[in-house]
Every structure is written in structure tokens, then in C-alpha cells.
Write an enzyme that holds these catalytic residues in place. Structure first.
Site, PDB file in Angstrom:
ATOM      1  N   THR A 167      57.720 116.315 -14.619  1.00  0.00           N
ATOM      2  CA  THR A 167      57.805 114.770 -16.359  1.00  0.00           C
ATOM      3  C   THR A 167      58.573 115.557 -16.718  1.00  0.00           C
ATOM      4  O   THR A 167      59.115 116.699 -16.901  1.00  0.00           O
ATOM      5  CB  THR A 167      56.265 114.892 -16.615  1.00  0.00           C
ATOM      6  OG1 THR A 167      57.046 114.212 -17.391  1.00  0.00           O
ATOM      7  CG2 THR A 167      55.513 115.802 -16.144  1.00  0.00           C
ATOM      8  N   ASP A 168      59.208 114.748 -17.622  1.00  0.00           N
ATOM      9  CA  ASP A 168      60.518 114.754 -19.250  1.00  0.00           C
ATOM     10  C   ASP A 168      59.018 115.522 -20.230  1.00  0.00           C
ATOM     11  O   ASP A 168      60.117 116.170 -20.846  1.00  0.00           O
ATOM     12  CB  ASP A 168      61.613 114.365 -19.256  1.00  0.00           C
ATOM     13  CG  ASP A 168      60.579 112.713 -19.290  1.00  0.00           C
ATOM     14  OD1 ASP A 168      59.084 112.746 -19.437  1.00  0.00           O
ATOM     15  OD2 ASP A 168      61.156 111.269 -20.402  1.00  0.00           O
ATOM     16  N   GLU A 169      58.565 115.046 -19.593  1.00  0.00           N
ATOM     17  CA  GLU A 169      57.470 115.798 -21.083  1.00  0.00           C
ATOM     18  C   GLU A 169      57.619 117.444 -20.722  1.00  0.00           C
ATOM     19  O   GLU A 169      56.977 117.663 -22.070  1.00  0.00           O
ATOM     20  CB  GLU A 169      55.665 115.353 -20.933  1.00  0.00           C
ATOM     21  CG  GLU A 169      56.175 113.975 -20.727  1.00  0.00           C
ATOM     22  CD  GLU A 169      54.598 113.296 -21.054  1.00  0.00           C
ATOM     23  OE1 GLU A 169      53.905 113.601 -21.682  1.00  0.00           O
ATOM     24  OE2 GLU A 169      55.081 111.477 -20.394  1.00  0.00           O
ATOM     25  N   TYR A 214      48.752 117.873 -21.455  1.00  0.00           N
ATOM     26  CA  TYR A 214      49.402 117.430 -19.638  1.00  0.00           C
ATOM     27  C   TYR A 214      50.423 117.725 -19.640  1.00  0.00           C
ATOM     28  O   TYR A 214      50.469 118.138 -18.697  1.00  0.00           O
ATOM     29  CB  TYR A 214      49.311 116.281 -20.045  1.00  0.00           C
ATOM     30  CG  TYR A 214      50.351 114.685 -18.965  1.00  0.00           C
ATOM     31  CD1 TYR A 214      50.018 115.245 -17.424  1.00  0.00           C
ATOM     32  CD2 TYR A 214      51.526 114.124 -19.834  1.00  0.00           C
ATOM     33  CE1 TYR A 214      50.917 115.018 -16.456  1.00  0.00           C
ATOM     34  CE2 TYR A 214      52.071 113.914 -18.248  1.00  0.00           C
ATOM     35  CZ  TYR A 214      52.228 114.280 -16.958  1.00  0.00           C
ATOM     36  OH  TYR A 214      53.203 113.177 -15.858  1.00  0.00           O
ATOM     37  N   LYS A 228      51.423 120.291 -16.962  1.00  0.00           N
ATOM     38  CA  LYS A 228      52.440 120.242 -16.257  1.00  0.00           C
ATOM     39  C   LYS A 228      53.486 120.933 -15.895  1.00  0.00           C
ATOM     40  O   LYS A 228      54.498 121.919 -15.258  1.00  0.00           O
ATOM     41  CB  LYS A 228      53.431 118.379 -16.035  1.00  0.00           C
ATOM     42  CG  LYS A 228      52.093 117.539 -15.761  1.00  0.00           C
ATOM     43  CD  LYS A 228      52.198 117.564 -14.612  1.00  0.00           C
ATOM     44  CE  LYS A 228      53.600 117.113 -13.270  1.00  0.00           C
ATOM     45  NZ  LYS A 228      53.032 117.419 -11.914  1.00  0.00           N
TER      46      LYS A 228
HETATM   47  P1  NAD Z   1      48.986 108.913 -11.177  1.00  0.00           P
HETATM   48  O1  NAD Z   1      47.060 109.207 -11.975  1.00  0.00           O
HETATM   49  O2  NAD Z   1      48.907 107.581 -11.124  1.00  0.00           O
HETATM   50  O3  NAD Z   1      48.035 109.538  -9.859  1.00  0.00           O
HETATM   51  C1  NAD Z   1      47.962 110.274  -9.839  1.00  0.00           C
HETATM   52  C2  NAD Z   1      46.835 110.639  -8.783  1.00  0.00           C
HETATM   53  O4  NAD Z   1      46.975 112.268  -7.947  1.00  0.00           O
HETATM   54  C3  NAD Z   1      45.242 110.074  -7.629  1.00  0.00           C
HETATM   55  O5  NAD Z   1      46.188 109.090  -6.954  1.00  0.00           O
HETATM   56  C4  NAD Z   1      45.490 110.884  -8.051  1.00  0.00           C
HETATM   57  O6  NAD Z   1      43.832 110.890  -7.676  1.00  0.00           O
HETATM   58  C5  NAD Z   1      45.480 112.485  -7.331  1.00  0.00           C
HETATM   59  N1  NAD Z   1      45.259 113.122  -7.972  1.00  0.00           N
HETATM   60  C6  NAD Z   1      44.535 114.552  -8.563  1.00  0.00           C
HETATM   61  N2  NAD Z   1      44.284 114.815  -8.563  1.00  0.00           N
HETATM   62  C7  NAD Z   1      44.599 115.680  -7.078  1.00  0.00           C
HETATM   63  C8  NAD Z   1      43.655 116.561  -6.531  1.00  0.00           C
HETATM   64  N3  NAD Z   1      43.153 117.082  -7.157  1.00  0.00           N
HETATM   65  N4  NAD Z   1      43.917 115.900  -5.621  1.00  0.00           N
HETATM   66  C9  NAD Z   1      44.693 115.204  -4.566  1.00  0.00           C
HETATM   67  N5  NAD Z   1      44.702 114.416  -5.568  1.00  0.00           N
HETATM   68  C10 NAD Z   1      45.288 114.740  -6.718  1.00  0.00           C
HETATM   69  O7  NAD Z   1      50.321 109.762 -10.890  1.00  0.00           O
HETATM   70  P2  NAD Z   1      51.324 109.358 -11.464  1.00  0.00           P
HETATM   71  O8  NAD Z   1      51.985 108.275 -12.573  1.00  0.00           O
HETATM   72  O9  NAD Z   1      51.928 108.146  -9.940  1.00  0.00           O
HETATM   73  O10 NAD Z   1      52.304 110.338 -11.344  1.00  0.00           O
HETATM   74  C11 NAD Z   1      52.581 111.038 -10.650  1.00  0.00           C
HETATM   75  C12 NAD Z   1      53.140 112.246 -10.800  1.00  0.00           C
HETATM   76  O11 NAD Z   1      54.056 111.769 -11.255  1.00  0.00           O
HETATM   77  C13 NAD Z   1      52.719 113.080 -11.892  1.00  0.00           C
HETATM   78  O12 NAD Z   1      52.664 114.160 -10.705  1.00  0.00           O
HETATM   79  C14 NAD Z   1      53.141 113.080 -12.866  1.00  0.00           C
HETATM   80  O13 NAD Z   1      52.874 113.784 -13.750  1.00  0.00           O
HETATM   81  C15 NAD Z   1      54.553 112.423 -12.231  1.00  0.00           C
HETATM   82  N6  NAD Z   1      55.137 111.783 -12.962  1.00  0.00           N
HETATM   83  C16 NAD Z   1      54.581 110.636 -13.749  1.00  0.00           C
HETATM   84  C17 NAD Z   1      55.270 110.111 -14.561  1.00  0.00           C
HETATM   85  C18 NAD Z   1      54.901 108.149 -14.923  1.00  0.00           C
HETATM   86  O14 NAD Z   1      55.941 108.267 -15.789  1.00  0.00           O
HETATM   87  N7  NAD Z   1      53.657 107.490 -14.408  1.00  0.00           N
HETATM   88  C19 NAD Z   1      56.700 110.334 -14.845  1.00  0.00           C
HETATM   89  C20 NAD Z   1      57.317 111.281 -14.440  1.00  0.00           C
HETATM   90  C21 NAD Z   1      56.243 112.303 -13.719  1.00  0.00           C
HETATM   91  P1  TYD Z   2      52.250 106.415 -22.433  1.00  0.00           P
HETATM   92  O1  TYD Z   2      51.967 104.988 -21.184  1.00  0.00           O
HETATM   93  O2  TYD Z   2      50.695 106.891 -22.347  1.00  0.00           O
HETATM   94  O3  TYD Z   2      52.957 107.489 -21.372  1.00  0.00           O
HETATM   95  P2  TYD Z   2      53.230 108.798 -21.974  1.00  0.00           P
HETATM   96  O4  TYD Z   2      52.723 109.107 -23.290  1.00  0.00           O
HETATM   97  O5  TYD Z   2      52.640 109.889 -21.195  1.00  0.00           O
HETATM   98  O6  TYD Z   2      54.856 108.312 -22.719  1.00  0.00           O
HETATM   99  O7  TYD Z   2      52.674 105.652 -23.509  1.00  0.00           O
HETATM  100  C1  TYD Z   2      54.330 105.751 -23.834  1.00  0.00           C
HETATM  101  C2  TYD Z   2      54.121 105.316 -25.492  1.00  0.00           C
HETATM  102  O8  TYD Z   2      53.070 103.952 -25.802  1.00  0.00           O
HETATM  103  C3  TYD Z   2      53.605 106.450 -26.022  1.00  0.00           C
HETATM  104  O9  TYD Z   2      54.537 106.630 -26.610  1.00  0.00           O
HETATM  105  C4  TYD Z   2      52.126 105.761 -26.684  1.00  0.00           C
HETATM  106  C5  TYD Z   2      52.283 105.185 -27.033  1.00  0.00           C
HETATM  107  N1  TYD Z   2      50.949 104.215 -26.486  1.00  0.00           N
HETATM  108  C6  TYD Z   2      51.206 103.369 -27.423  1.00  0.00           C
HETATM  109  O10 TYD Z   2      51.288 103.049 -28.751  1.00  0.00           O
HETATM  110  N2  TYD Z   2      49.301 102.500 -26.914  1.00  0.00           N
HETATM  111  C7  TYD Z   2      48.586 102.354 -26.244  1.00  0.00           C
HETATM  112  O11 TYD Z   2      47.227 102.013 -25.603  1.00  0.00           O
HETATM  113  C8  TYD Z   2      49.453 103.703 -24.976  1.00  0.00           C
HETATM  114  C9  TYD Z   2      48.642 103.969 -24.072  1.00  0.00           C
HETATM  115  C10 TYD Z   2      50.279 103.988 -25.614  1.00  0.00           C
END
Ligand code: NAD
Ligand code: TYD
Length: 354
Positions: free
Chosen positions: A133-135, A159, A163
Site C-alpha cells: 500500500t501507499d500508506e 496497519y 505493511k
Molecule cells: P481485504 O481485507 O478485502 O482482503 C484480505 C483477504 O486476506 C481476505 O480474504 C482475508 O480472509 C485474507 N486473509 C487475512 N488474513 C489471512 C491469513 N493470515 N492467511 C490467509 N488469508 C488471510 O483486503 P484487500 O482490500 O483486498 O487488500 C488486499 C491487499 O492489497 C492487502 O495486502 C492490502 O494491504 C493491499 N492494498 C489494499 C488497498 C485497498 O485500497 N483496499 C490498497 C493498496 C494495497
Molecule cells: P478507508 O476506506 O478506511 O481507507 P484508508 O484509511 O486505508 O485510506 O478510508 C478512506 C478515507 O475515508 C480515510 O481518510 C478515512 C475516511 N473515512 C471516513 O471519513 N468515514 C468512514 O466511515 C470511513 C470508513 C473512512
């Protein structure tokens, strides 16, 4: 040939598997623990497709991962598995440490042993792709330049710190052992099968349920939003042509403050599913207490992946967010099952016989 993909019952992993199998390519072994975020209903369209093998399990289970590697001999491992929600990491960080750090370490160890046993040609072709992630880069001020791959790591939440630790381990396994790794650092995704605890799906679901739309603080925090299918195509491209040991930032060139995102979702719902009383959905917006340590701004400079691998996002925010809202309106069952918890029954229904 197969790919071993972890966490592919989650939001991005499920989209990746659906997209991957929509084209000719290797079969997939999907290892997912099925935490609250794992939802096999997202993969329901693959029912009966022999190219998708689901295994419920933990990336930290070394014996299981070792067995799967030996059995399926994947040419690559893609690690999507993670605890992914910042607010949950603030309330209970332990799971983030266990999965994102310890789990990634154990996965790396199992993969290193497997990779070490491969014949020379397969060894050099093998890849471990770590999805991050960019975070990890921390927070930017209003006028700071966007994150490049050399921006220093400054994670602020449990988180992002977990990561960041996993990224460092992946890097170290390349530097120390020569494991051919690729790391991607992506901005905020949105699109189908997004668990409604994250901003965009939560707003859609709450709006339709007549509930408040909670905006943290002043709503002026900025995120860079990328349609999930674009993230998937970027990962495919990095797997295909990325240079081992390199990291690639992935983003949508699309910075927006949260309040604008929420207003856009409300306006689309006003158009596509107007409220019965004729009032705008924005009337449900409710400013609430800010997230502790809330990062003010993320912005991704995605020019390296464009320059070196020729990838750019295909979707604009306007088209992507419209598709997303339409998708949730068209699939109320998926949402209802997530909310009722019934999605958890899917694994019993689907896999009872196997
Ligand atoms: P998500 O939370 O929707 O899915 C995570 C999946 O991992 C779930 O299916 C969960 O059951 C599985 N999981 C959790 N712990 C596990 C373990 N110990 N062993 C096996 N499986 C396990 O997450 P997502 O949004 O699909 O994100 C996927 C990846 O991309 C993550 O690594 C996250 O850090 C990264 N990412 C997400 C975003 C975003 O905006 N959602 C952006 C950048 C990077
Ligand atoms: P989120 O979807 O949780 O992603 P991340 O924190 O990983 O960027 O949140 C996106 C942005 O929206 C973040 O600045 C937090 C804000 N947010 C709200 O304002 N209200 C909400 O209920 C949630 C879940 C997030």
C-alpha cells in the site's frame, strides 16, 4: 503451471482472480483464511471452474504452505493476504502483526525453501509478488510532491506499520537470499466486492439503508483513488515484466478529498435510486469524531510503472465510480449477505462435498 494466490477471497484478490481467469492463463490455487473480510460469494461465478482451487488456511501455517507449494509447483506466488482496515488496526492491532508481519515472514520462508529446490530455469523464472500500500510512506502536506518509490517509509497506523514491516522483509529476502521478489505499493482502491467497512462501499450501503454517512473530522483528507480492475491489470503487468527486487507504485492520478467522494456517491444515488421522500442523500452526511492519527493526504506518483512497464489506469474516476455504484445497486444480495453474515455460510454450501 499454476499461480498460488493468497487472500484471494478478499476485495482485490477476488477481482484479480476473476480478471485473470477471464483470459487464457494459468490455473489458480487460492489460499485464504476466510477472516471476516474473506467472502467466497465474490467468486461464485467460478463455481465448477477447474482452474480455481480454493484452500482455506493461513499464510502463517508453514506446513500447509509448504505442502501447497510442493503439490502445485506454482511459477509465482502473489501475496494479497492481509488485515487491511486502518480503523480495526487502531482498535486491535494484534491480528495485523500476526498476519501482515509474522504471516508474511512464514510465507517467505516456505517460498524460499521451495524456490531453492527448483531446477535452474524454473528458479530464475519464479516470482514472489507482494501486494502493498501507499500508506507505508506516511502522510503528505497539501503541496508536497506525490510519493515516489524512493520516498522514505514513515507509517503512522498499526496497519501501515505492519505493511511496512512486511515490505522490508520481502526486500531483505531479495537482498540476502536472492529471492526474485516484486513489490507493488498501491493507492486506495474502489470497485465491486469491496467490504462495506471502507469509505466508498460504506457510504453506498448506509445511504440506501437510510443511515448516517459518517465523515471523519473535516472530511478534507485526501486519498488517491484507483478502480480495482486497474490495480489488477497493473499487478498482472508487474508480474509479467517487473524487475526482481524492484518496487512499483500504482495509482490513479486521482486525488480527492473524502467529502467530495461522499458527495459524488450521493449524487449518483440521487440519479440512479432517488430517495422516496425526494430529499438528497447528502442530507444523511454526518461529521463525526476524527480517526486518531488520521493521515491527511496520500498521493502516488505512478510514473515509474508507466515509463518502465507501459501501464496506465484505463478507468477515469467518473466512469469507475458510476460502475461501482451501479454494481452495488445491481447486486443487493451480496451486500445483504455481508450485512447478515450469511456470506460465511457459503463455504459450507459450496465446499461441503469436497
Ligand atoms: P481485504 O481485507 O478485502 O482482503 C484480505 C483477504 O486476506 C481476505 O480474504 C482475508 O480472509 C485474507 N486473509 C487475512 N488474513 C489471512 C491469513 N493470515 N492467511 C490467509 N488469508 C488471510 O483486503 P484487500 O482490500 O483486498 O487488500 C488486499 C491487499 O492489497 C492487502 O495486502 C492490502 O494491504 C493491499 N492494498 C489494499 C488497498 C485497498 O485500497 N483496499 C490498497 C493498496 C494495497
Ligand atoms: P478507508 O476506506 O478506511 O481507507 P484508508 O484509511 O486505508 O485510506 O478510508 C478512506 C478515507 O475515508 C480515510 O481518510 C478515512 C475516511 N473515512 C471516513 O471519513 N468515514 C468512514 O466511515 C470511513 C470508513 C473512512
Amino acid at each position: 503451471m499454476t499461480l498460488l494466490i493468497t487472500g484471494a477471497a478478499g476485495f482485490i484478490g477476488a477481482n484479480f482472480v476473476l480478471d485473470w481467469l477471464a483470459q487464457p492463463g494459468e490455473a489458480i490455487v487460492n489460499l485464504d483464511k476466510l477472516t471476516y473480510a474473506g467472502n467466497l460469494e465474490s467468486l461464485a461465478s467460478l463455481q465448477g471452474d477447474a482452474r480455481h482451487t480454493f484452500v482455506q488456511g493461513d499464510i502463517g501455517d508453514s506446513a500447509l504452505v509448504t505442502r501447497l507449494l510442493a503439490e502445485h509447483q506454482p511459477r509465482a506466488v502473489l501475496n494479497f493476504a492481509a488485515e487491511s482496515h486502518v480503523d480495526r488496526s487502531i482498535h486491535s492491532p494484534e491480528d495485523f502483526i500476526q498476519t501482515n508481519i509474522v504471516g508474511t515472514f512464514r510465507l517467505l520462508e516456505a517460498v524460499r525453501a521451495y524456490w531453492g529446490s527448483l531446477p535452474a530455469d524454473e528458479k530464475s523464472a519464479f516470482r514472489l509478488l507482494h501486494v502493498s500500500t501507499d500508506e507505508v510512506y506516511g502522510s503528505l502536506s497539501k503541496d508536497d510532491p506525490a510519493f515516489t518509490e524512493t520516498h522514505r517509509y514513515e507509517p503512522n497506523s498499526p496497519y501501515s506499520a505492519s505493511k511496512a514491516a512486511s515490505d522490508h522483509l520481502v526486500r531483505a529476502y531479495h537482498h540476502t537470499y536472492g529471492l526474485p521478489v516484486l513489490t507493488t505499493n498501491c493507492s486506495n482502491n474502489y470497485g465491486p466486492y469491496h467490504f462495506p467497512e471502507k469509505l466508498i462501499p460504506l457510504m453506498i450501503v448506509n445511504a440506501l439503508a437510510g443511515k448516517p454517512l459518517p465523515v471523519y473530522g473535516d472530511g478534507m483528507q485526501v486519498r488517491d483513488w484507483l478502480y480495482v480492475k486497474d490495480h489488477c491489470s497493473a499487478i498482472r503487468r508487474v508480474l509479467e515484466a517487473g524487475v526482481p527486487g524492484e518496487t512499483y507504485n500504482i495509482g490513479g492520478w486521482n486525488e480527492k478529498p473524502n467529502i467530495e467522494i461522499v458527495q459524488t456517491v450521493c449524487a449518483l444515488l440521487d440519479e440512479l435510486r432517488p430517495r422516496a421522500d425526494g430529499a438528497p442523500y447528502s442530507a444523511q452526511i454526518s461529521y463525526v469524531k476524527d480517526r486518531p492519527g488520521h493521515d491527511r493526504r496520500y498521493a502516488i506518483d505512478a510514473s515509474k510503472i508507466e515509463r518502465e512497464l507501459g501501464w496506465r489506469p484505463a478507468e477515469t474516476f467518473d466512469s469507475g465510480i458510476r460502475k461501482t455504484v451501479q454494481g452495488y445497486l445491481a447486486n443487493p444480495e451480496w451486500v445483504a449477505h455481508v450485512q447478515s453474515g450469511a456470506y460465511r455460510d457459503w463455504v459450507q454450501t459450496q465446499y461441503a462435498a469436497s
